[in-house]
Motif scaffolding. Structure first.
Motif, PDB file in Angstrom:
ATOM      1  N   LEU A 169      49.879  27.634  -0.538  1.00 50.73           N
ATOM      2  CA  LEU A 169      49.466  26.331  -1.051  1.00 50.73           C
ATOM      3  C   LEU A 169      48.716  25.465  -0.047  1.00 50.73           C
ATOM      4  CD1 LEU A 169      52.763  25.574  -2.999  1.00 50.73           C
ATOM      5  CD2 LEU A 169      50.615  26.449  -3.926  1.00 50.73           C
ATOM      6  N   MET A 217      55.195  20.785  -3.895  1.00 50.99           N
ATOM      7  CA  MET A 217      55.247  21.587  -5.116  1.00 50.99           C
ATOM      8  C   MET A 217      56.689  21.844  -5.538  1.00 50.99           C
ATOM      9  SD  MET A 217      53.404  22.969  -7.460  1.00 50.99           S
ATOM     10  CE  MET A 217      51.756  23.221  -6.775  1.00 50.99           C
ATOM     11  N   LYS A 218      57.575  22.069  -4.571  1.00 51.82           N
ATOM     12  CA  LYS A 218      58.977  22.295  -4.930  1.00 51.82           C
ATOM     13  C   LYS A 218      59.563  21.074  -5.612  1.00 51.82           C
ATOM     14  CE  LYS A 218      62.982  24.271  -5.274  1.00 51.82           C
ATOM     15  NZ  LYS A 218      63.872  24.654  -4.191  1.00 51.82           N
ATOM     16  N   MET A 275      57.182  28.785  -2.511  1.00 50.59           N
ATOM     17  CA  MET A 275      56.074  27.823  -2.524  1.00 50.59           C
ATOM     18  C   MET A 275      55.768  27.464  -1.084  1.00 50.59           C
ATOM     19  SD  MET A 275      57.739  25.791  -5.725  1.00 50.59           S
ATOM     20  CE  MET A 275      59.279  26.703  -5.567  1.00 50.59           C
ATOM     21  N   SER A 291      53.456  26.733   2.510  1.00 50.31           N
ATOM     22  CA  SER A 291      52.263  26.193   3.160  1.00 50.31           C
ATOM     23  C   SER A 291      52.504  26.172   4.665  1.00 50.31           C
ATOM     24  CB  SER A 291      51.935  24.794   2.630  1.00 50.31           C
ATOM     25  OG  SER A 291      52.956  23.867   2.913  1.00 50.31           O
ATOM     26  N   THR A 334      65.009  22.448   0.046  1.00 54.43           N
ATOM     27  CA  THR A 334      64.231  21.439  -0.667  1.00 54.43           C
ATOM     28  C   THR A 334      64.317  20.137   0.117  1.00 54.43           C
ATOM     29  OG1 THR A 334      64.709  22.472  -2.795  1.00 54.43           O
ATOM     30  CG2 THR A 334      63.981  20.176  -2.833  1.00 54.43           C
ATOM     31  N   VAL A 387      57.990  19.076  -7.572  1.00 55.56           N
ATOM     32  CA  VAL A 387      57.520  19.134  -8.963  1.00 55.56           C
ATOM     33  C   VAL A 387      58.421  20.067  -9.764  1.00 55.56           C
ATOM     34  CG1 VAL A 387      55.614  19.804 -10.483  1.00 55.56           C
ATOM     35  CG2 VAL A 387      55.128  18.615  -8.330  1.00 55.56           C
ATOM     36  N   ASN A 388      58.718  21.228  -9.177  1.00 57.27           N
ATOM     37  CA  ASN A 388      59.605  22.180  -9.850  1.00 57.27           C
ATOM     38  C   ASN A 388      60.987  21.582 -10.085  1.00 57.27           C
ATOM     39  OD1 ASN A 388      60.157  25.172 -10.607  1.00 57.27           O
ATOM     40  ND2 ASN A 388      61.826  24.647  -9.212  1.00 57.27           N
ATOM     41  N   PRO A 447      52.465  20.655   1.494  1.00 58.28           N
ATOM     42  CA  PRO A 447      52.213  21.029   0.107  1.00 58.28           C
ATOM     43  C   PRO A 447      53.288  21.926  -0.505  1.00 58.28           C
ATOM     44  CG  PRO A 447      50.171  21.134   1.344  1.00 58.28           C
ATOM     45  CD  PRO A 447      51.272  20.882   2.337  1.00 58.28           C
ATOM     46  N   GLY A 448      53.905  22.776   0.294  1.00 60.73           N
ATOM     47  CA  GLY A 448      54.985  23.617  -0.236  1.00 60.73           C
ATOM     48  C   GLY A 448      56.139  22.781  -0.741  1.00 60.73           C
TER      49      GLY A 448
END
Length: 308
Positions: free
Chosen positions: A167, A177-178, A142, A144, A102, A180-181, A173-174
């Motif tokens: 993504l 999105m992570k 996730m 990209s 991350t 956000v998770n 973008p990967g």
């Protein structure tokens, strides 16, 4: 398992913690050859016995179709790629780096750009699902990156993941999105700890909390996953407090860059930071509940689990 038993596709795996080790086992089960490396010599020795391979990083990279990085943060990712023993100068052109940590989305963009002149593909591929699902090859990824990066990574992704979200055709973008998770995950873990403390303060039994709440509207995946640890007095670092100090820090820093206020995420981050400053940073993330016990004197469930 001997090297002859493998399909001929080879990967270097950097990071044999709970998630990385499980990923490695899933890759081996799929018939891929895997050279595993870790700073923990015991973990590395154990995995190499499973893999039937015991080669130097130089040897492994020279033959590898790609490398999978399951490290903690952007600094470790950068060191693994560009440090003194960096993969960027050892992998052959056409190899792919599958980056699972991350990290800030802009760092993923930077790593992709730095690898491109060397002919090495970069897949921005943070993971979710926990160590148990990693060992079963059931992670969510996730991802990209360029189509060629996905193509080179396909066999490894098939082995390690139940779901791969594509993504975008570039890095960034990967990781976005992570984040956000992780905003949701951190909030839900902090809320799980607070809910348990609230119930225990009223004399509600921890096991009854776990029987009732998962069947009610207030539940979440994190509650159902982490709640049993609190009920069993299990504060082993399945995922540590300091992971969410880092991850929610990425979330709030990114939000500041977009002039976006995230008060709920900030409150959760403050809880994790306080837990870390109280010496709980390397305990499981549910150790946040101990802050409530220290402040109010409520009793937490005693240790009740089998050591591995």
């Amino acid at each position: 398992m001997s090297a002859e038993a493998h399909s001929g596709r080879r990967f270097v795996l950097i990071g044999l913690g709970a998630m990385g080790y499980g990923i490695g086992l899933s890759l081996l089960r799929a018939g891929l050859a895997v050279d595993g490396f870790d700073l923990n010599p015991d973990a590395q020795k154990r995995f190499r016995a499973e893999a039937g391979l015991d080669r130097s990083l130089e040897e492994a990279c020279g033959e590898a179709d790609g490398a999978i990085l399951v490290v903690v943060n952007a600094a470790q990712t950068e060191d693994a790629l560009f440090g003194a023993h960096g993969l960027a100068d050892r992998l052959k052109p056409g190899a792919v780096v599958i980056s699972c940590a991350t990290i800030d989305a802009q760092k993923a963009v930077e790593f992709e750009a730095r690898l491109a002149p060397k002919g090495i593909f970069y897949l921005d591929a943070p993971i979710s699902g926990g160590s148990a699902r990693a060992a079963k090859g059931q992670l969510s990824v996730m991802a990209s990156g360029r189509p060629d990066a996905f193509r080179q990574a396909e066999l490894a992704l098939d082995a390690m993941a139940e779901t791969v979200f594509r993504l975008g055709d570039r890095a960034g973008p990967g990781s976005a999105m992570k984040s956000v998770n992780q905003l949701l995950a951190g909030i839900h873990i902090a809320a799980t700890a607070e809910a348990f403390a609230f119930g225990l303060a009223q004399g509600v039994d921890a096991d009854q909390i776990m029987q009732v709440i998962p069947r009610c509207a207030g539940s979440s995946w994190m509650f159902e996953n982490r709640g049993p640890y609190i009920a069993a007095g299990d504060y082993r670092p399945h995922s540590a407090v300091d992971i969410f100090v880092k991850d929610l820090g990425i979330v709030t820093d990114t939000a500041k860059g977009a002039s976006l206020d995230l008060p709920v995420a900030a409150a959760a981050l403050a809880r994790f930071k306080e837990a870390s400053s109280n010496g709980l940073g390397r305990e499981g993330d549910v150790a946040v509940v101990k802050l409530y016990a220290q402040a109010s004197g409520i009793g937490l469930p005693p240790k009740r689990y089998e050591e591995n």
